[in-house]
Design a protein around this motif. Structure first.
Motif, PDB file in Angstrom:
ATOM      1  N   ASP A   1      10.113   5.220   8.519  1.00  8.01           N
ATOM      2  CA  ASP A   1       9.002   5.930   7.890  1.00  8.01           C
ATOM      3  C   ASP A   1       8.205   5.032   6.964  1.00  8.01           C
ATOM      4  N   THR A   2       8.836   3.976   6.441  1.00  6.94           N
ATOM      5  CA  THR A   2       8.148   3.017   5.589  1.00  6.94           C
ATOM      6  C   THR A   2       8.318   1.645   6.167  1.00  6.94           C
ATOM      7  N   THR A   3       7.394   0.773   5.860  1.00  5.82           N
ATOM      8  CA  THR A   3       7.440  -0.588   6.353  1.00  5.82           C
ATOM      9  C   THR A   3       7.900  -1.494   5.228  1.00  5.82           C
ATOM     10  N   ALA A   4       9.137  -1.956   5.289  1.00  4.44           N
ATOM     11  CA  ALA A   4       9.678  -2.787   4.232  1.00  4.44           C
ATOM     12  C   ALA A   4       8.892  -4.066   4.106  1.00  4.44           C
ATOM     13  N   GLY A   5       8.683  -4.496   2.876  1.00  5.98           N
ATOM     14  CA  GLY A   5       7.948  -5.730   2.628  1.00  5.98           C
ATOM     15  C   GLY A   5       6.463  -5.510   2.522  1.00  5.98           C
ATOM     16  N   ASP A   6       5.981  -4.352   2.938  1.00  6.61           N
ATOM     17  CA  ASP A   6       4.560  -4.052   2.875  1.00  6.61           C
ATOM     18  C   ASP A   6       4.207  -3.565   1.477  1.00  6.61           C
ATOM     19  N   SER A   7       2.972  -3.718   1.079  1.00  4.87           N
ATOM     20  CA  SER A   7       2.522  -3.227  -0.216  1.00  4.87           C
ATOM     21  C   SER A   7       1.010  -3.195  -0.200  1.00  4.87           C
ATOM     22  N   ASP A   8       0.441  -2.726  -1.298  1.00  5.42           N
ATOM     23  CA  ASP A   8      -1.001  -2.633  -1.400  1.00  5.42           C
ATOM     24  C   ASP A   8      -1.607  -3.878  -2.039  1.00  5.42           C
ATOM     25  N   THR A   9      -1.005  -5.023  -1.835  1.00  4.55           N
ATOM     26  CA  THR A   9      -1.584  -6.260  -2.351  1.00  4.55           C
ATOM     27  C   THR A   9      -2.866  -6.565  -1.591  1.00  4.55           C
ATOM     28  N   THR A  10      -3.779  -7.276  -2.244  1.00  8.52           N
ATOM     29  CA  THR A  10      -5.099  -7.542  -1.681  1.00  8.52           C
ATOM     30  C   THR A  10      -5.421  -9.028  -1.750  1.00  8.52           C
ATOM     31  N   ALA A  11      -6.566  -9.386  -1.158  1.00 12.19           N
ATOM     32  CA  ALA A  11      -7.046 -10.767  -1.258  1.00 12.19           C
ATOM     33  C   ALA A  11      -7.288 -11.144  -2.713  1.00 12.19           C
ATOM     34  N   ALA A  12      -7.718 -10.173  -3.518  1.00  8.95           N
ATOM     35  CA  ALA A  12      -7.926 -10.451  -4.949  1.00  8.95           C
ATOM     36  C   ALA A  12      -6.613 -10.817  -5.623  1.00  8.95           C
ATOM     37  N   ASP A  13      -5.519 -10.140  -5.226  1.00 10.88           N
ATOM     38  CA  ASP A  13      -4.210 -10.502  -5.775  1.00 10.88           C
ATOM     39  C   ASP A  13      -3.870 -11.950  -5.447  1.00 10.88           C
ATOM     40  N   THR A  14      -4.150 -12.360  -4.219  1.00 14.45           N
ATOM     41  CA  THR A  14      -3.877 -13.739  -3.825  1.00 14.45           C
ATOM     42  C   THR A  14      -4.653 -14.716  -4.699  1.00 14.45           C
ATOM     43  N   ARG A  15      -5.948 -14.478  -4.842  1.00  9.86           N
ATOM     44  CA  ARG A  15      -6.764 -15.397  -5.631  1.00  9.86           C
ATOM     45  C   ARG A  15      -6.330 -15.422  -7.093  1.00  9.86           C
ATOM     46  N   GLU A  16      -6.061 -14.251  -7.659  1.00 12.50           N
ATOM     47  CA  GLU A  16      -5.678 -14.204  -9.066  1.00 12.50           C
ATOM     48  C   GLU A  16      -4.310 -14.834  -9.304  1.00 12.50           C
ATOM     49  N   ALA A  17      -3.394 -14.662  -8.362  1.00  9.27           N
ATOM     50  CA  ALA A  17      -2.085 -15.298  -8.496  1.00  9.27           C
ATOM     51  C   ALA A  17      -2.225 -16.818  -8.484  1.00  9.27           C
ATOM     52  N   VAL A  18      -3.043 -17.337  -7.555  1.00 12.49           N
ATOM     53  CA  VAL A  18      -3.222 -18.789  -7.476  1.00 12.49           C
ATOM     54  C   VAL A  18      -3.925 -19.315  -8.734  1.00 12.49           C
TER      55      VAL A  18
END
Length: 375
Positions: A103-120
């Motif tokens: 029913d759920t997809t493990a490892g999936d989340s609502d992360t976005t491209a903005a999260d990627t850029r801000e993390a870097v």
């Protein structure tokens, strides 16, 4: 070394179910039961890194964008960015797999491209010397954008469906080796394609950035389009088919010529299944391929020009389970092979990769073949 580690948890999710990527398709991928690819790829590169150099200092983002995988490998990371969406950990993945919960997809989340850029950007603020990311071409473009005003190099662990850029290692283990061994960098291209066009059968790679990348033998080349006549090759395949065999036909222009010689149009960028004049599945997912396969099966694939990948780039529907139930025939134009020193596989199953390695006969004409090694 101070290493920045970032994981795109949804990279490659749509591959085995035939979505050719997850851009705008995450919800549909979940509904179809897609499983995450990136967490296991992250686990492999970090386990190898822990073996090679456990003293490396790691800066990362919170789960599921790196911290869980880094800790699972035995490192004690500095977490400098927390994604806004809900997180899922490595333990969650294992619990979901063991329970059979779909029913759920493990490892999936609502992360976005903005999260990627801000993390870097947070990695940059913490003085990392290299950014190691797990994802596909879209992730590479986001990481490169965040590093554009710096001299910090990046290195990709391939987890996407359509890995066109030349900033990726050929495998997770090769990425770890590059991190430990590299001593210089060079400029390489970050390419990406529009996934909606890709799903419609159109491939138009676009240059998104030029980034600094470690120089090493374990880097993949940029994808090139093959040239040369494939009509005779296609005629040779068609004339030699066995009516008792189910043929699983991979994507690409060479394979399109073979499908045409067999009497059907097929999917230019998907996997089709054919037996004795009947098309059993078009643009099939992993499950659809398995359902159509018979007692005797042959996979026919053509390597990616410039890269040499037979499995693991652009055809994740051809999963380890599919491959293990079939013989493998490789076909390619002469001009495509002229640019390749070896063939490669990256199936998400290291044991299968090892089984597939060695000398491979490649059909290049109606009757002619060449031998090329899978490494």
């Amino acid at each position: 070394m101070r290493l920045g580690v970032l994981v795109n948890p949804i990279a490659g999710m749509g591959g085995r179910i035939g979505l050719k990527g997850t851009d705008g398709k995450v919800a549909e991928a979940r509904q179809r039961g897609a499983e995450p690819r990136a967490p296991e790829r992250a686990r492999r590169v970090l386990d190898r890194l822990a073996e090679r150099d456990p003293s490396i200092e790691i800066v990362t983002a919170g789960a599921p964008m790196g911290a869980d995988a880094v800790r699972a490998a035995g490192f004690d990371p500095r977490v400098v960015y927390e994604p806004a969406g809900p997180s899922t950990t490595i333990d969650d993945i294992e619990q979901t797999e063991s329970s059979g919960d779909t029913d759920t997809t493990a490892g999936d989340s609502d992360t976005t491209a903005a999260d990627t850029r801000e993390a870097v950007e947070a990695f940059v603020d913490n003085d990392v010397e290299l950014v190691l990311f797990v994802g596909g071409d879209g992730t590479a473009a986001d990481v490169a954008e965040a590093l554009s005003d710096t001299v910090i190099p990046l290195l990709g662990v391939p987890a996407g469906v359509k890995v066109y850029s030349s900033v990726f290692a050929v495998s997770p283990e090769a990425a770890a080796d590059i991190v430990v061994e590299f001593d210089r960098i060079e400029q390489r291209e970050v390419m990406d394609i529009d996934e909606e066009d890709y799903r419609a059968g159109e491939v138009s790679p676009e240059l998104r950035a030029v980034a600094s990348v470690p120089v090493a033998d374990g880097l993949q080349s940029a994808k090139q389009r093959g040239g040369g006549s494939v009509e005779a090759l296609a005629e040779g395949v068609a004339s030699g088919v066995d009516p008792e065999t189910t043929y699983v036909l991979g994507p690409g222009s060479t394979m399109a010529a073979i499908k045409s010689a067999l009497g059907f149009e097929g999917s230019p960028l998907g996997v089709d299944v054919w037996r004795d004049g009947e098309v059993l599945a078009v643009d099939a997912s992993e499950d659809e391929i398995l359902a159509a396969m018979g007692e005797q099966n042959t996979i026919i694939v053509s390597p990616i020009g410039g890269q040499g990948f037979v499995f693991g780039r652009g055809n994740p529907q051809l999963s380890p389970e599919v491959i293990r139930q079939a013989d493998v025939e490789v076909v390619a134009s002469r001009s495509k092979l002229d640019d390749l020193r070896a063939l490669r596989v990256d199936t998400d199953d290291p044991e299968l990769d090892a089984d597939l390695s060695g000398w491979q006969q490649v059909r290049v004409g109606k009757f002619e073949t060449r031998m090329l090694k899978i490494v």
